[in-house]
Scaffold this motif. Structure first.
Motif, PDB file in Angstrom:
ATOM      1  N   GLU A  44      12.002   5.330  43.656  1.00  0.00           N
ATOM      2  CA  GLU A  44      10.755   5.411  42.888  1.00  0.00           C
ATOM      3  C   GLU A  44       9.886   4.175  43.099  1.00  0.00           C
ATOM      4  O   GLU A  44       8.654   4.278  43.216  1.00  0.00           O
ATOM      5  CB  GLU A  44      11.085   5.605  41.412  1.00  0.00           C
ATOM      6  N   ARG A  48       6.103   3.919  44.683  1.00  0.00           N
ATOM      7  CA  ARG A  48       5.005   3.268  43.963  1.00  0.00           C
ATOM      8  C   ARG A  48       4.416   2.126  44.784  1.00  0.00           C
ATOM      9  O   ARG A  48       3.202   1.874  44.734  1.00  0.00           O
ATOM     10  CB  ARG A  48       5.489   2.763  42.605  1.00  0.00           C
ATOM     11  N   THR A 103      11.312   0.365  37.078  1.00  0.00           N
ATOM     12  CA  THR A 103      11.226   0.615  35.639  1.00  0.00           C
ATOM     13  C   THR A 103      12.592   0.627  34.952  1.00  0.00           C
ATOM     14  O   THR A 103      12.660   0.793  33.739  1.00  0.00           O
ATOM     15  CB  THR A 103      10.540   1.965  35.385  1.00  0.00           C
ATOM     16  N   PRO A 145      13.058  14.750  34.769  1.00  0.00           N
ATOM     17  CA  PRO A 145      11.700  14.224  34.621  1.00  0.00           C
ATOM     18  C   PRO A 145      10.868  15.061  33.654  1.00  0.00           C
ATOM     19  O   PRO A 145      11.063  16.270  33.532  1.00  0.00           O
ATOM     20  CB  PRO A 145      11.132  14.298  36.040  1.00  0.00           C
ATOM     21  N   SER A 148       5.049  16.505  32.945  1.00  0.00           N
ATOM     22  CA  SER A 148       3.757  15.921  33.307  1.00  0.00           C
ATOM     23  C   SER A 148       3.862  14.845  34.388  1.00  0.00           C
ATOM     24  O   SER A 148       2.842  14.348  34.875  1.00  0.00           O
ATOM     25  CB  SER A 148       3.099  15.305  32.068  1.00  0.00           C
ATOM     26  N   VAL A 149       5.083  14.469  34.772  1.00  0.00           N
ATOM     27  CA  VAL A 149       5.283  13.376  35.720  1.00  0.00           C
ATOM     28  C   VAL A 149       5.387  13.922  37.147  1.00  0.00           C
ATOM     29  O   VAL A 149       6.129  14.876  37.393  1.00  0.00           O
ATOM     30  CB  VAL A 149       6.565  12.592  35.367  1.00  0.00           C
ATOM     31  N   VAL A 151       6.837  14.426  40.703  1.00  0.00           N
ATOM     32  CA  VAL A 151       8.227  14.313  41.138  1.00  0.00           C
ATOM     33  C   VAL A 151       8.293  14.420  42.661  1.00  0.00           C
ATOM     34  O   VAL A 151       7.694  15.322  43.260  1.00  0.00           O
ATOM     35  CB  VAL A 151       9.113  15.402  40.506  1.00  0.00           C
ATOM     36  N   TRP A 188      -4.175   8.486  38.225  1.00  0.00           N
ATOM     37  CA  TRP A 188      -2.799   8.121  38.579  1.00  0.00           C
ATOM     38  C   TRP A 188      -2.692   6.609  38.756  1.00  0.00           C
ATOM     39  O   TRP A 188      -1.757   5.972  38.277  1.00  0.00           O
ATOM     40  CB  TRP A 188      -2.394   8.853  39.859  1.00  0.00           C
ATOM     41  N   PRO A 194       2.970   6.525  37.584  1.00  0.00           N
ATOM     42  CA  PRO A 194       4.245   7.069  37.103  1.00  0.00           C
ATOM     43  C   PRO A 194       4.722   8.170  38.044  1.00  0.00           C
ATOM     44  O   PRO A 194       3.924   8.990  38.522  1.00  0.00           O
ATOM     45  CB  PRO A 194       3.881   7.633  35.729  1.00  0.00           C
ATOM     46  N   LEU A 195       6.012   8.194  38.333  1.00  0.00           N
ATOM     47  CA  LEU A 195       6.590   9.239  39.175  1.00  0.00           C
ATOM     48  C   LEU A 195       8.102   9.214  39.025  1.00  0.00           C
ATOM     49  O   LEU A 195       8.675   8.270  38.488  1.00  0.00           O
ATOM     50  CB  LEU A 195       6.172   9.061  40.648  1.00  0.00           C
ATOM     51  N   ALA A 196       8.719  10.264  39.499  1.00  0.00           N
ATOM     52  CA  ALA A 196      10.178  10.360  39.498  1.00  0.00           C
ATOM     53  C   ALA A 196      10.634  10.797  40.879  1.00  0.00           C
ATOM     54  O   ALA A 196       9.903  11.500  41.602  1.00  0.00           O
ATOM     55  CB  ALA A 196      10.647  11.359  38.447  1.00  0.00           C
ATOM     56  N   HIS A 235       3.160  16.983  42.490  1.00  0.00           N
ATOM     57  CA  HIS A 235       2.239  16.381  41.524  1.00  0.00           C
ATOM     58  C   HIS A 235       1.621  17.494  40.695  1.00  0.00           C
ATOM     59  O   HIS A 235       1.178  18.515  41.253  1.00  0.00           O
ATOM     60  CB  HIS A 235       1.149  15.597  42.253  1.00  0.00           C
TER      61      HIS A 235
END
Length: 240
Positions: A44, A48, A103, A145, A148-149, A151, A188, A194-196, A235
């Motif tokens: 992750e 990012r 995170t 997740p 809304s995130v 992935v 974003w 934010p992401l998984a 997304h």
């Protein structure tokens, strides 16, 4: 559906991107012996980091990194993830780039991303770092997740080292970034990307491949066969 332009041409096809000078995006993952990051946090954080440099003012317009970023994206979007610790990490941190922290509450991942360099023109302090065989543990299964995130779903049928998987996650994040409208990109970025990253179930993987989302197809330079689908970037703004 967008596919990764890092994919190797096959069947005698030619691609103008192969005539352009080839660049690579260097990423360095900090792995200390006593406090290594978890595999998921490393994936992750690498993704990012890619998004962070793509959206950085220095990479845009007339910024100091903009020409290198354009040249890299005009060819094939190669990424190489190397590992460092101790003095190696400190030397890498002295080079122009951006460090992104994960995170995870304890021992978060740290990834430093650098502006693209020619394929055979790595800075000395990065060229000497190890690239193969990076393995990371998963102390506990990551939580599902939130809907809304965004992935990055990894292919459950492929075995990849942590370094290889990190590069593929970075590809997936970049393809999602390319496909997003400007307003969604801005949102974003302002949210901190934010992401998984998760391994898909075999059944879900087939549905993801058929869902019209960005798909990473690897060039096959290392570890896996050319053309292998490695990541689907899911997304929410790109869902049909």
């Amino acid at each position: 559906m967008t596919t990764d332009p890092n994919t190797e041409p096959r069947g005698g096809d030619t691609d103008p991107r192969d005539a352009a000078p080839q660049f690579v995006l260097p990423l360095v993952l900090r792995i200390e012996r006593t406090a290594p990051p978890s595999r998921t946090d490393a994936l992750e954080t690498t993704a990012r980091a890619v998004l962070t440099i793509l959206s950085d003012d220095r990479s845009l317009g007339e910024g100091e990194w903009a020409a290198a970023v354009r040249d890299w994206q005009d060819a094939r979007i190669r990424k190489v993830v190397r590992r460092a610790r101790g003095a190696e990490w400190r030397r890498a941190g002295a080079l122009p780039g951006i460090t992104v922290t994960g995170t995870r509450p304890s021992d978060p991942a740290e990834v430093r991303v650098f502006p693209p360099v020619p394929l055979d023109g790595w800075p000395k302090d990065l060229a000497r770092l190890q690239v193969s065989g990076t393995e990371l543990a998963e102390p506990e299964p990551p939580a599902p997740p939130a809907p809304s995130v965004p992935v990055l779903w990894l292919n459950p049928h492929l075995e990849m080292s942590a370094g290889k998987a990190c590069a593929q996650a970075g590809h997936g994040a970049q393809l999602a970034w390319w496909d997003l409208p400007d307003a969604e990109r801005k949102a974003w970025r302002e949210a901190g990307f934010p992401l998984a990253a998760r391994v898909a179930s075999p059944a879900a993987w087939q549905s993801l491949l058929a869902g019209g989302l960005p798909v990473v197809q690897d060039a096959g330079f290392t570890e896996i066969a050319p053309g292998s689908a490695t990541v689907v970037a899911d997304h929410p703004a790109l869902r049909a």
